[in-house]
Each structure stands twice: as C-alpha cells, then as structure tokens.
Scaffold this motif. Sequence first.
Motif, PDB file in Angstrom:
ATOM      1  N   ARG A   3       0.759  11.067   5.856  1.00  0.00           N
ATOM      2  CA  ARG A   3       1.047   9.650   5.625  1.00  0.00           C
ATOM      3  C   ARG A   3       1.287   9.378   4.144  1.00  0.00           C
ATOM      4  O   ARG A   3       1.773   8.326   3.772  1.00  0.00           O
ATOM      5  CB  ARG A   3      -0.140   8.788   6.086  1.00  0.00           C
ATOM      6  CG  ARG A   3      -1.369   8.942   5.218  1.00  0.00           C
ATOM      7  CD  ARG A   3      -2.452   7.923   5.524  1.00  0.00           C
ATOM      8  NE  ARG A   3      -3.581   8.102   4.615  1.00  0.00           N
ATOM      9  CZ  ARG A   3      -3.643   7.558   3.395  1.00  0.00           C
ATOM     10  NH1 ARG A   3      -2.658   6.803   2.950  1.00  0.00           N
ATOM     11  NH2 ARG A   3      -4.690   7.764   2.626  1.00  0.00           N
ATOM     12  N   THR A   4       0.919  10.325   3.268  1.00  0.00           N
ATOM     13  CA  THR A   4       0.922  10.041   1.842  1.00  0.00           C
ATOM     14  C   THR A   4       2.256  10.369   1.179  1.00  0.00           C
ATOM     15  O   THR A   4       2.897  11.365   1.491  1.00  0.00           O
ATOM     16  CB  THR A   4      -0.183  10.825   1.111  1.00  0.00           C
ATOM     17  OG1 THR A   4       0.034  12.217   1.297  1.00  0.00           O
ATOM     18  CG2 THR A   4      -1.548  10.456   1.663  1.00  0.00           C
ATOM     19  N   GLU A 133      -1.269   2.159   1.197  1.00  0.00           N
ATOM     20  CA  GLU A 133      -1.385   2.937   2.432  1.00  0.00           C
ATOM     21  C   GLU A 133      -0.720   4.303   2.335  1.00  0.00           C
ATOM     22  O   GLU A 133      -0.889   5.132   3.234  1.00  0.00           O
ATOM     23  CB  GLU A 133      -0.783   2.139   3.596  1.00  0.00           C
ATOM     24  CG  GLU A 133      -1.587   0.885   3.926  1.00  0.00           C
ATOM     25  CD  GLU A 133      -0.905   0.001   4.949  1.00  0.00           C
ATOM     26  OE1 GLU A 133       0.310   0.223   5.207  1.00  0.00           O
ATOM     27  OE2 GLU A 133      -1.559  -0.915   5.479  1.00  0.00           O
ATOM     28  N   ARG A 134       0.030   4.542   1.240  1.00  0.00           N
ATOM     29  CA  ARG A 134       0.721   5.826   1.087  1.00  0.00           C
ATOM     30  C   ARG A 134       0.099   6.707   0.015  1.00  0.00           C
ATOM     31  O   ARG A 134       0.672   7.708  -0.383  1.00  0.00           O
ATOM     32  CB  ARG A 134       2.198   5.590   0.768  1.00  0.00           C
ATOM     33  CG  ARG A 134       2.977   5.017   1.936  1.00  0.00           C
ATOM     34  CD  ARG A 134       4.468   4.895   1.628  1.00  0.00           C
ATOM     35  NE  ARG A 134       4.759   3.809   0.695  1.00  0.00           N
ATOM     36  CZ  ARG A 134       5.347   3.952  -0.478  1.00  0.00           C
ATOM     37  NH1 ARG A 134       5.720   5.164  -0.891  1.00  0.00           N
ATOM     38  NH2 ARG A 134       5.589   2.916  -1.250  1.00  0.00           N
TER      39      ARG A 134
END
Length: 319
Positions: A3-4, A133-134
């Motif tokens: 997700r990053t 969120e990343r």
Amino acid sequence: MSRTTFDLLVVGDANPDVIVSGAPRHPEFGQREQLVPAAGLVLGGSGAITAYGAARLGLRTAFVGRVGDDPAGAFVLDALRSGGVDVSACVVDPDVPTAMTVVLVDGDDRAILTASGCLDRLGAGDVPRGLLERAAHVHVSSYFLQPRLAAGLAGLFGLARAAGASTSLDTNDDPAGRWAGLAEVLPVTDVLLPNEAEALAIATAVAGPPPAAGEHGEPDPLLWAVRQMAALGTLPVVKRGALGALAFADGEPAEVPATPATVVDAVGAGDSFNAGLLAALLRGLPLKQAMTVAVTCGTLSTRAAGGTAAQPNWEEATS
C-alpha cells in the motif's frame, strides 16, 4: 502489492539556516562590525534535515511543511528536491514569510535565533489523507514550535496507525518551558527521540519531578526518565551526543556508545541520528543495531558545517 508509496513521511519545520562559525559569545552592538571565520546559508529545520538525511540513506521520503511565497521558501523546497525528497504536498503560504534561523556557533556550543514565520500555521489538516495512507512511517518534528500541529497530533498519529503506519516524534526544545500536551500524544507515538535535557523535561512534565538519588532504587535521573516515558507506551531513544544513545525497551535499558570524532559543526546531528534510526528500523534491524547506525549517522554529520552537507549514505553509515 504494497500500500505504501513512501517509506517515510516527515511532517514539520523547514527553513534556511544562516550558520555563523566562530561567533563571539557577546556580539557588540552600537553598529560595530565584527569579522568571523565563516558563514553559510544551508537547509535547516529539524524536519527538513531529517527528511534529507533519510533520503540520503535510501528511503523513499516525502515532506509536508509550510513555507512562505518568498525566496527563502523557494530555497527550502529546491534544497529538499535536490536531495530526493518529495515536497509536492508542502503548503506555500502567500501571507506569512518562511521561518528563518541564525545559528551562532562557538566551538561545540551554539545559540539559535529563530523567526518562526509561518511555522505556527502548520496543522494536522495540512497533511493530505491520501499521503498519510501511503506512508510506512510518519515522523513529526519540532512539536512546540508548531502549536496547531501539536493540537492535532494525537489524531494525526491515530489516523496513521489505523492506516498501518508506525509513528515517531522529536519534540525538540520547548521555548516556553512548559512541555505540555505530551501525555495524550506519547501513547500513539511508537518512537520518541529526545536528547538528554528534553528527556528529563518530558518525563518531569508527565510524571512529576524525579526522585532524589537513591530513592526507590533509581539513582540515575535519565534512566528514571526513560522508564517514565516507556510507561506511556512509547519507545524512548535518547540522543546523548558524544556518549552515544540510550533506549528503554521490553523492560530493559539498551545503550550504544559513540565513536570519538573531531566535530566541525554539530548543527543537525540529532536530526541525522533520527534519519539513521528510522532508516535502520524500517529496514528491519534490531533496536541496538539500529541505534548504532543512528549514532554513526549523527557523528558523521558533524564533519562539515550545516545539517545536511556531511550526512552519510547507507554504505557509509553501516561500514
């Protein structure tokens, strides 16, 4: 797929530093001109120096802060970009100037004069939710210079952790000497990065004054301080300059010494320590090994004037 997008998101202060080496302890007023050995214009701000150092160590790094719509702000953003830091989410404030700092260096001591400019306008709401969120890790610097950010930091860290990120905080000094608000923030702070004086001040603020030597079997005020901070749910890693670093994890203290070095300029050494510790932890190194990398990064950064000129890469920091 991960997700990053970023290994590290730094939220905090950025400003030009004017570093005056060999400054007199008491500058003469009355329009007297005094000559000094050297002066330089470099990237400053605890957050900016940490971000620059992390990118130098190979982390995918983003920075969120506020600068003015002025030449000083352009200098800061250009310097960060040149170091590989993503500044696309930085706020350019058209109404308030960029913060500026003058550092007067006398040997291994220094006086720091800061005009805060737009620093106190940075808030948690300036951090885009999508960017938060990343990021694998979120680091915040200079808590007490940015009261709006401080007021929303517990919530910001809560959102980061809910998204799967870890968190860290370097409060730096509190010019007002109150050290307020940290009892709410430390439980959502995975790693706390004070120096010795800051550690004692933070622990006193959240737990009261330390016991007198010999009371309750705790004669060492610094060890008492790290115990108090750890009791709130954070991992304290204390920067001790030439003495290395001290942490308290899993109910036990951990110490790492520093290698003796000839110091040209210690400005930003603590921020380079931060970058080294985070880079090592995010690579999965055990705590004491990560502390060794951090101490090495802080030490090597003192080889040249300014906070970023001598920051090491990963190979230098681990060889």
